[in-house]
Design an enzyme around this catalytic site. Structure first.
Site, short mmCIF file in Angstrom:
data_model
loop_
_atom_site.label_atom_id
_atom_site.label_comp_id
_atom_site.label_asym_id
_atom_site.label_seq_id
_atom_site.Cartn_x
_atom_site.Cartn_y
_atom_site.Cartn_z
N THR A 144 0.82 -1.21 0.00
CA THR A 144 0.00 0.00 0.00
C THR A 144 0.85 1.26 0.00
OG1 THR A 144 -1.77 -1.15 1.16
CG2 THR A 144 -1.81 1.24 1.25
N TYR A 165 -7.80 0.76 -3.98
CA TYR A 165 -6.57 1.21 -4.61
C TYR A 165 -5.82 0.00 -5.14
CZ TYR A 165 -4.61 -0.44 -0.23
OH TYR A 165 -4.28 -1.23 0.83
N SER A 222 1.30 -7.20 -0.50
CA SER A 222 1.93 -8.22 0.35
C SER A 222 1.08 -9.48 0.50
CB SER A 222 2.31 -7.65 1.72
OG SER A 222 1.17 -7.37 2.50
N THR A 275 1.15 -4.12 4.37
CA THR A 275 0.82 -4.39 5.77
C THR A 275 0.29 -5.80 6.01
OG1 THR A 275 -1.42 -3.51 5.50
CG2 THR A 275 0.29 -1.96 6.23
N ASP A 276 -0.28 -6.44 4.98
CA ASP A 276 -1.00 -7.70 5.22
C ASP A 276 -0.11 -8.80 5.77
OD1 ASP A 276 -3.31 -6.51 4.39
OD2 ASP A 276 -3.46 -7.58 2.49
N LYS A 310 -0.94 -7.20 12.97
CA LYS A 310 -1.94 -6.29 12.42
C LYS A 310 -3.28 -6.59 13.10
CE LYS A 310 -3.78 -4.59 8.00
NZ LYS A 310 -3.74 -4.71 6.53
N GLU A 324 -3.37 -27.72 28.33
CA GLU A 324 -4.68 -28.31 28.07
C GLU A 324 -4.58 -29.54 27.18
OE1 GLU A 324 -8.10 -25.88 27.19
OE2 GLU A 324 -7.07 -24.09 27.87
#
Length: 357
Positions: free
Chosen positions: A41, A54, A87, A120-121, A193, A314
């Site tokens: 981005t 975009y 990304s 960012t992904d 994120k 657990e």
């Protein structure tokens, strides 16, 4: 009063830039920082300044650098285009190319720091991979943006400015791969994120920030708690491909055949994004046992955003043959498992990696 406020803010910025410039002058030649661009981005564009949609990876590294002329006050900056993808299309092949190029640059005594621009992904996955694969104490700093370069109030230019400031700062050395955005300095291991659209999407929920930066003036709080970079036992210098590792999201009444199918389709490792403390249904655990018996390494992580998945808490990992991920979320557990499988398939050894990295 508005004019006075703006004048005060401008004065503060000028003072900070003067401080950074004085630091560089005091240390002789300005630091040399290389920006490696991969797209995302931060290099995206849209038809208008105010639309949500975009296209990522449209702007080259030279344009990114030219958009922040103030970085010349911080360092001598050069750029290289490693890739130009959103990304969501980040790949093992780009990871390997990026890590090897960083190691080459870091070995050059003329290079003081490295910045990577990224979408960012998946930046948290790339950053953690580099934390394991890069062998240098020099600052390696990732940055990104939630708004494309054409947006009203685009966040990319200031993030790049601050990332260069961190990469040029001797105090940043030895802190592993870092991520800089919105004035925050995160460690690559802890960052995640947290919002699909919010500008302040990145958080480090378990360990907190490495530091903060304000218009290029940095304050560091701590060093990472786990092994990284020069302490890492992992290397990709002779590696051309990474082992296949799948991630399976666990739900109520999850179908155990999904676990069986991972190994049947060639996965060498499997990460479960379990409920709570990495738990899953009884039939799913039986499927994990079958996968382990066939040589698939299974790591139990959690779909919960924070906290640690404990060994034998657990789930009886000793009986099942599984590995507990600790604080690593499923995406990062997948990264460490890929790297671990380059060295071993022994669950006990891999558990030790998860405890230390």
């Amino acid at each position: 009063s508005v004019m006075k406020t703006r004048t005060g803010v401008l004065a503060m910025v000028l003072v900070m830039l003067a401080t950074v410039g004085a630091w560089a002058d005091h240390h002789g030649e300005r630091p040399n920082v290389v920006i490696l661009a991969t797209g995302g981005t931060i290099a995206g564009s849209a038809e208008t300044q105010t639309q949500a949609g975009y296209t990522s990876g449209q702007v080259g590294v030279d344009i990114l650098i030219d958009a922040v002329p103030q970085i010349k006050d911080l360092a001598d900056v050069t750029g290289e285009q490693i890739a130009n993808v959103g990304s969501q299309d980040m790949s093992d092949a780009i990871w390997l190319e990026l890590a090897k190029r960083i190691n080459e640059l870091a070995a050059d005594p003329e290079v003081d720091g490295i910045v990577i621009t990224h979408g960012t992904d998946t930046i948290e996955e790339t950053g953690y991979f580099l934390n394991l694969a890069v062998n240098t104490d020099k600052p390696v700093v990732m940055t990104a943006a939630m708004r494309p370069s054409t947006a009203l109030s685009a966040d990319g230019p200031l993030n790049i400015f601050n990332a260069v400031a961190v990469a040029a700062d001797p105090e940043a050395q030895g802190r592993g791969v870092m991520f800089v955005a919105n004035d925050d300095i995160h460690g690559a291991r802890g960052i995640t994120k947290t919002s699909t659209t919010h500008g302040q999407t990145f958080m480090s929920p378990d360990r907190g920030l490495i530091g903060v930066t304000l218009y290029g003036v940095n304050r560091f709080f701590r060093y990472p708690y786990t092994l990284h970079t020069t302490e890492s036992e992992f290397s990709v210098e002779e590696v051309d491909a990474l082992p296949r590792v799948a991630v399976l999201y666990i739900t109520a009444d999850v179908s155990p055949d999904l676990i069986d199918s991972a190994g049947a389709n060639g996965a060498k490792g499997l990460v479960t994004a379990g409920v709570g403390n990495g738990n899953m249904t009884g039939p799913a655990l039986e499927a994990v046992k079958r996968a382990v018996a066939k040589g698939v390494v299974v790591v139990r992580s959690s779909r919960v955003p924070s906290g640690s998945v404990g060994r034998n808490v657990e789930v009886d990992d000793d009986e099942v043959g599984s590995v507990a991920s600790g604080e690593l979320n499923p995406a990062k557990a997948r990264v460490l498992l890929k790297m671990a499988l380059l060295k071993t398939k022994d669950p006990a050894t891999i558990q030790d990696y998860f405890d230390r990295y």
